[in-house]
Motif scaffolding. Structure first.
Motif, PDB file in Angstrom:
ATOM      1  N   TYR A  15      29.895  54.630  23.448  1.00 24.69           N
ATOM      2  CA  TYR A  15      30.922  54.096  22.547  1.00 24.69           C
ATOM      3  C   TYR A  15      30.426  52.796  21.924  1.00 24.69           C
ATOM      4  O   TYR A  15      29.569  52.089  22.478  1.00 24.69           O
ATOM      5  CB  TYR A  15      32.224  53.843  23.314  1.00 24.69           C
ATOM      6  CG  TYR A  15      32.087  52.857  24.450  1.00 24.69           C
ATOM      7  CD1 TYR A  15      32.307  51.495  24.264  1.00 24.69           C
ATOM      8  CD2 TYR A  15      31.719  53.295  25.728  1.00 24.69           C
ATOM      9  CE1 TYR A  15      32.177  50.601  25.306  1.00 24.69           C
ATOM     10  CE2 TYR A  15      31.586  52.406  26.777  1.00 24.69           C
ATOM     11  CZ  TYR A  15      31.819  51.054  26.558  1.00 24.69           C
ATOM     12  OH  TYR A  15      31.680  50.168  27.594  1.00 24.69           O
ATOM     13  N   PRO A  16      30.956  52.432  20.748  1.00 22.33           N
ATOM     14  CA  PRO A  16      30.636  51.133  20.156  1.00 22.33           C
ATOM     15  C   PRO A  16      31.357  50.022  20.911  1.00 22.33           C
ATOM     16  O   PRO A  16      32.562  50.100  21.142  1.00 22.33           O
ATOM     17  CB  PRO A  16      31.143  51.266  18.722  1.00 22.33           C
ATOM     18  CG  PRO A  16      32.179  52.329  18.782  1.00 22.33           C
ATOM     19  CD  PRO A  16      31.764  53.271  19.865  1.00 22.33           C
ATOM     20  N   ASP A  17      30.617  49.012  21.311  1.00 18.16           N
ATOM     21  CA  ASP A  17      31.162  47.920  22.123  1.00 18.16           C
ATOM     22  C   ASP A  17      31.665  46.798  21.200  1.00 18.16           C
ATOM     23  O   ASP A  17      30.975  45.798  20.961  1.00 18.16           O
ATOM     24  CB  ASP A  17      30.089  47.398  23.081  1.00 18.16           C
ATOM     25  CG  ASP A  17      30.649  46.386  24.069  1.00 18.16           C
ATOM     26  OD1 ASP A  17      31.875  46.165  24.055  1.00 18.16           O
ATOM     27  OD2 ASP A  17      29.858  45.826  24.843  1.00 18.16           O
ATOM     28  N   TYR A  18      32.858  46.968  20.676  1.00 17.98           N
ATOM     29  CA  TYR A  18      33.406  45.999  19.739  1.00 17.98           C
ATOM     30  C   TYR A  18      33.681  44.646  20.390  1.00 17.98           C
ATOM     31  O   TYR A  18      33.684  43.614  19.721  1.00 17.98           O
ATOM     32  CB  TYR A  18      34.697  46.539  19.122  1.00 17.98           C
ATOM     33  CG  TYR A  18      34.488  47.748  18.244  1.00 17.98           C
ATOM     34  CD1 TYR A  18      33.791  47.650  17.042  1.00 17.98           C
ATOM     35  CD2 TYR A  18      34.975  48.995  18.621  1.00 17.98           C
ATOM     36  CE1 TYR A  18      33.587  48.753  16.240  1.00 17.98           C
ATOM     37  CE2 TYR A  18      34.768  50.114  17.826  1.00 17.98           C
ATOM     38  CZ  TYR A  18      34.073  49.982  16.633  1.00 17.98           C
ATOM     39  OH  TYR A  18      33.871  51.073  15.850  1.00 17.98           O
ATOM     40  N   GLU A  19      33.899  44.628  21.710  1.00 16.13           N
ATOM     41  CA  GLU A  19      34.188  43.364  22.388  1.00 16.13           C
ATOM     42  C   GLU A  19      32.989  42.414  22.337  1.00 16.13           C
ATOM     43  O   GLU A  19      33.165  41.194  22.404  1.00 16.13           O
ATOM     44  CB  GLU A  19      34.593  43.633  23.837  1.00 16.13           C
ATOM     45  CG  GLU A  19      35.897  44.428  23.972  1.00 16.13           C
ATOM     46  CD  GLU A  19      36.247  44.699  25.420  1.00 16.13           C
ATOM     47  OE1 GLU A  19      35.450  44.290  26.303  1.00 16.13           O
ATOM     48  OE2 GLU A  19      37.300  45.307  25.686  1.00 16.13           O
ATOM     49  N   ASN A  20      31.782  42.964  22.242  1.00 20.30           N
ATOM     50  CA  ASN A  20      30.573  42.127  22.191  1.00 20.30           C
ATOM     51  C   ASN A  20      29.893  42.203  20.824  1.00 20.30           C
ATOM     52  O   ASN A  20      28.680  42.026  20.711  1.00 20.30           O
ATOM     53  CB  ASN A  20      29.596  42.561  23.283  1.00 20.30           C
ATOM     54  CG  ASN A  20      30.150  42.325  24.671  1.00 20.30           C
ATOM     55  OD1 ASN A  20      30.542  41.204  25.006  1.00 20.30           O
ATOM     56  ND2 ASN A  20      30.211  43.384  25.483  1.00 20.30           N
ATOM     57  N   ALA A  21      30.680  42.482  19.797  1.00 24.25           N
ATOM     58  CA  ALA A  21      30.130  42.544  18.441  1.00 24.25           C
ATOM     59  C   ALA A  21      29.623  41.164  18.009  1.00 24.25           C
ATOM     60  O   ALA A  21      30.156  40.120  18.400  1.00 24.25           O
ATOM     61  CB  ALA A  21      31.189  43.057  17.477  1.00 24.25           C
ATOM     62  N   LEU A  22      28.556  41.164  17.176  1.00 24.61           N
ATOM     63  CA  LEU A  22      27.981  39.920  16.658  1.00 24.61           C
ATOM     64  C   LEU A  22      28.653  39.571  15.326  1.00 24.61           C
ATOM     65  O   LEU A  22      28.589  40.343  14.365  1.00 24.61           O
ATOM     66  CB  LEU A  22      26.472  40.088  16.460  1.00 24.61           C
ATOM     67  CG  LEU A  22      25.745  38.881  15.863  1.00 24.61           C
ATOM     68  CD1 LEU A  22      25.901  37.643  16.757  1.00 24.61           C
ATOM     69  CD2 LEU A  22      24.267  39.205  15.638  1.00 24.61           C
ATOM     70  N   ILE A  23      29.303  38.419  15.305  1.00 25.39           N
ATOM     71  CA  ILE A  23      30.007  37.959  14.105  1.00 25.39           C
ATOM     72  C   ILE A  23      29.463  36.588  13.714  1.00 25.39           C
ATOM     73  O   ILE A  23      29.441  35.663  14.530  1.00 25.39           O
ATOM     74  CB  ILE A  23      31.518  37.881  14.362  1.00 25.39           C
ATOM     75  CG1 ILE A  23      32.076  39.264  14.754  1.00 25.39           C
ATOM     76  CG2 ILE A  23      32.247  37.352  13.126  1.00 25.39           C
ATOM     77  CD1 ILE A  23      33.541  39.258  15.094  1.00 25.39           C
ATOM     78  N   GLU A  24      29.009  36.453  12.489  1.00 29.75           N
ATOM     79  CA  GLU A  24      28.487  35.189  11.977  1.00 29.75           C
ATOM     80  C   GLU A  24      29.239  34.801  10.716  1.00 29.75           C
ATOM     81  O   GLU A  24      29.315  35.585   9.758  1.00 29.75           O
ATOM     82  CB  GLU A  24      26.988  35.310  11.679  1.00 29.75           C
ATOM     83  CG  GLU A  24      26.126  35.571  12.906  1.00 29.75           C
ATOM     84  CD  GLU A  24      24.651  35.668  12.552  1.00 29.75           C
ATOM     85  OE1 GLU A  24      24.332  35.649  11.342  1.00 29.75           O
ATOM     86  OE2 GLU A  24      23.817  35.775  13.480  1.00 29.75           O
ATOM     87  N   ASN A  25      29.803  33.600  10.787  1.00 36.71           N
ATOM     88  CA  ASN A  25      30.562  33.077   9.640  1.00 36.71           C
ATOM     89  C   ASN A  25      31.674  34.036   9.210  1.00 36.71           C
ATOM     90  O   ASN A  25      31.928  34.258   8.015  1.00 36.71           O
ATOM     91  CB  ASN A  25      29.630  32.801   8.446  1.00 36.71           C
ATOM     92  CG  ASN A  25      28.568  31.769   8.785  1.00 36.71           C
ATOM     93  OD1 ASN A  25      28.839  30.808   9.521  1.00 36.71           O
ATOM     94  ND2 ASN A  25      27.360  31.977   8.281  1.00 36.71           N
TER      95      ASN A  25
END
Length: 486
Positions: free
Chosen positions: A101-111
């Motif tokens: 599954y895609p692990d949205y809880e550890n998604a990389l978000i920049e700006n």
């Protein structure tokens, strides 16, 4: 939201099964009456599942289960006795996976911009192999009014969880004896007494992989590493009368039973983590447990075309020391239950039947929103009286037996009234009859034997027109699947 993918719903439990099975047997007579039987069967099961809530994408699962059973048995008929010898092996290979599954809880978000989402690969939950091989023998002998049966089975089992490296498997060697004595007190009255031993190996059962889940609580079942086999010792004594009372064919059975469980399986409920996940750990109870009770069956045939059969059981099921909720009584185990079946052949081609099942009240754990989901509470269910009616009409046409039938199950809709609802519900809070009021109709076809004019024998060994009711008495916990001497 039935038109949406299951992970788009507030809560969903979906299980799809693809089952394939095959079986073969060979029977050969020797010495006119001796019988040699060789048999083998196999089954393959693929199960896709989803047990999730709050739009979770990480709760898809898949299970592969392969089982086989093979054995040989020889029955020897002697002058006043018979001897059965045999050997059997049973195996099971279970692979259970949690799908990626895609692990949205550890998604990389920049700006404030989503850069990447890591992906979790398929994860093995259980990779288990189980094998049980055994030999058995039973000797039946009759002396005038006495019949004695002596039997025994010796099993060797091994269970391994291949998903856990370095962990030793569970092995065991078990001898299960059985003895039964019957005495004909009169032509119509028989007395019986018997003893048997059974066991349940500490494997991960298929139903343990069915996760209970809601929006606030998810339950996962695991075995304690020190879990050992559960054993049972059962004693039964009965009086059985079958004869005429006046002109009425009457049968009456009164039976007492006592089962002692050693090292019974019980659950230890863990503390929910931050995500609401709770581990139910199966362990052996500190002390044993006892199931005992009295069963009675009554048969009556006042007319040639009318019969009445009934049975009623009262029992107590207790652990020696309190378990969950500081309660020693078994959960979901009624203290009283019974049945009543009436069968009337109005004319040779028309039969009416009525079936009534009584289920007494029982203790049921509840972990829904009406209480503290972490602590839960123990509730007592109501009792149920489930009435079913059926009509059958049979005709013969060009060598074919046609049977139309129809009826209603649970006529008065004796069904659980307090189902838990909503995303925060307790999915395990269910009890009582299997189905609510249901109406059914059907058509059954059977070819006739050209010599006798009777229906052919189906795969169960009974004629296809067999309408005898069958039931299984619960003399212990509902899921106690002990290996017994045949």
């Amino acid at each position: 939201m039935q038109d949406y993918p299951v992970h788009e719903r507030d809560v969903a439990e979906v299980v799809e099964h693809d089952l394939k099975s095959a079986a073969v047997s060979f029977d050969r007579y020797f010495r006119e009456y001796d019988l040699l039987s060789v048999y083998a069967s196999g089954q393959f099961l693929l199960r896709d599942s989803y047990y999730g809530a709050n739009q979770s994408v990480k709760d898809y699962g898949r299970s592969h289960d392969q089982t086989y059973n093979a054995g040989v048995q020889y029955k020897m008929n002697l002058s006043r006795a018979s001897l059965i010898l045999g050997m059997e092996t049973t195996g099971d290979f279970l692979l259970d996976e949690k799908l990626g599954y895609p692990d949205y809880e550890n998604a990389l978000i920049e700006n404030g911009i989503l850069v990447s989402v890591p992906h979790v690969e398929n994860t093995t939950v259980s990779d288990q192999s189980a094998r049980t091989s055994g030999v058995f023998a039973q000797y039946d002998v009759r002396w005038n009014l006495v019949k004695l049966a002596l039997g025994g089975r010796y099993d060797v089992y091994g269970i391994r969880d291949l998903a856990k490296e370095g962990q030793e498997g569970k092995t065991g060697r078990v001898f299960s004896p059985r003895i039964s004595l019957m005495l004909e007190l009169t032509d119509d009255l028989q007395a019986r007494v018997s003893y048997s031993h059974g066991y349940r190996a500490p494997q991960i059962f298929d139903e343990d992989l069915h996760i209970e889940t809601s929006g606030s609580r998810q339950v996962i079942n695991v075995n304690d590493p020190e879990l050992t086999q559960e054993s049972s010792h059962s004693v039964m004594a009965s009086l059985d009368y079958n004869g005429l009372v006046g002109t009425v064919l009457t049968g009456l059975l009164v039976e007492g039973f006592y089962t002692r469980l050693l090292d019974p399986f019980v659950n230890e409920i863990g503390i929910p983590d931050d995500q609401g996940t709770v581990l139910y750990t199966r362990v052996n109870a500190e002390e044993g447990a006892t199931v005992k009770g009295l069963n009675s069956e009554f048969k009556l045939r006042p007319l040639r075309d009318f019969s009445l059969t009934s049975g009623f059981t009262v029992q107590s099921s207790h652990y020696d020391v309190p378990q969950e909720f500081e309660e020693s009584r078994f959960f979901r185990t009624p203290g009283a239950y019974g049945y009543l079946v009436a069968d009337w052949d109005v004319v040779p081609v028309l039969c009416l039947s009525a079936t009534t099942t009584y289920t007494g009240s029982m203790l049921v754990p509840y972990f829904g929103p009406e209480t503290d989901p972490e602590r839960g509470e123990l509730r007592r269910s109501t009792d149920f009286l489930d009435l079913g009616l059926k009509v059958e009409y049979t005709r013969q046409l060009n060598g074919i037996r046609l049977q139309w039938f129809g009826g209603v199950k649970n006529l008065f809709n004796a069904y659980q009234k307090d189902f838990d609802l909503g995303a925060e519900r307790d999915p395990a809070y269910m009890y009582g009859p299997v189905s609510p009021r249901s109406v059914y109709v059907g058509l059954r076809l059977a070819s006739l034997d050209q010599k006798t004019g009777t229906p052919g024998v189906g795969p169960t060994g009974k004629g296809t027109s067999d309408r005898k009711a069958s039931r299984t008495r619960n003399r212990g916990r509902g899921r106690h699947s002990s290996h017994q001497v045949p």
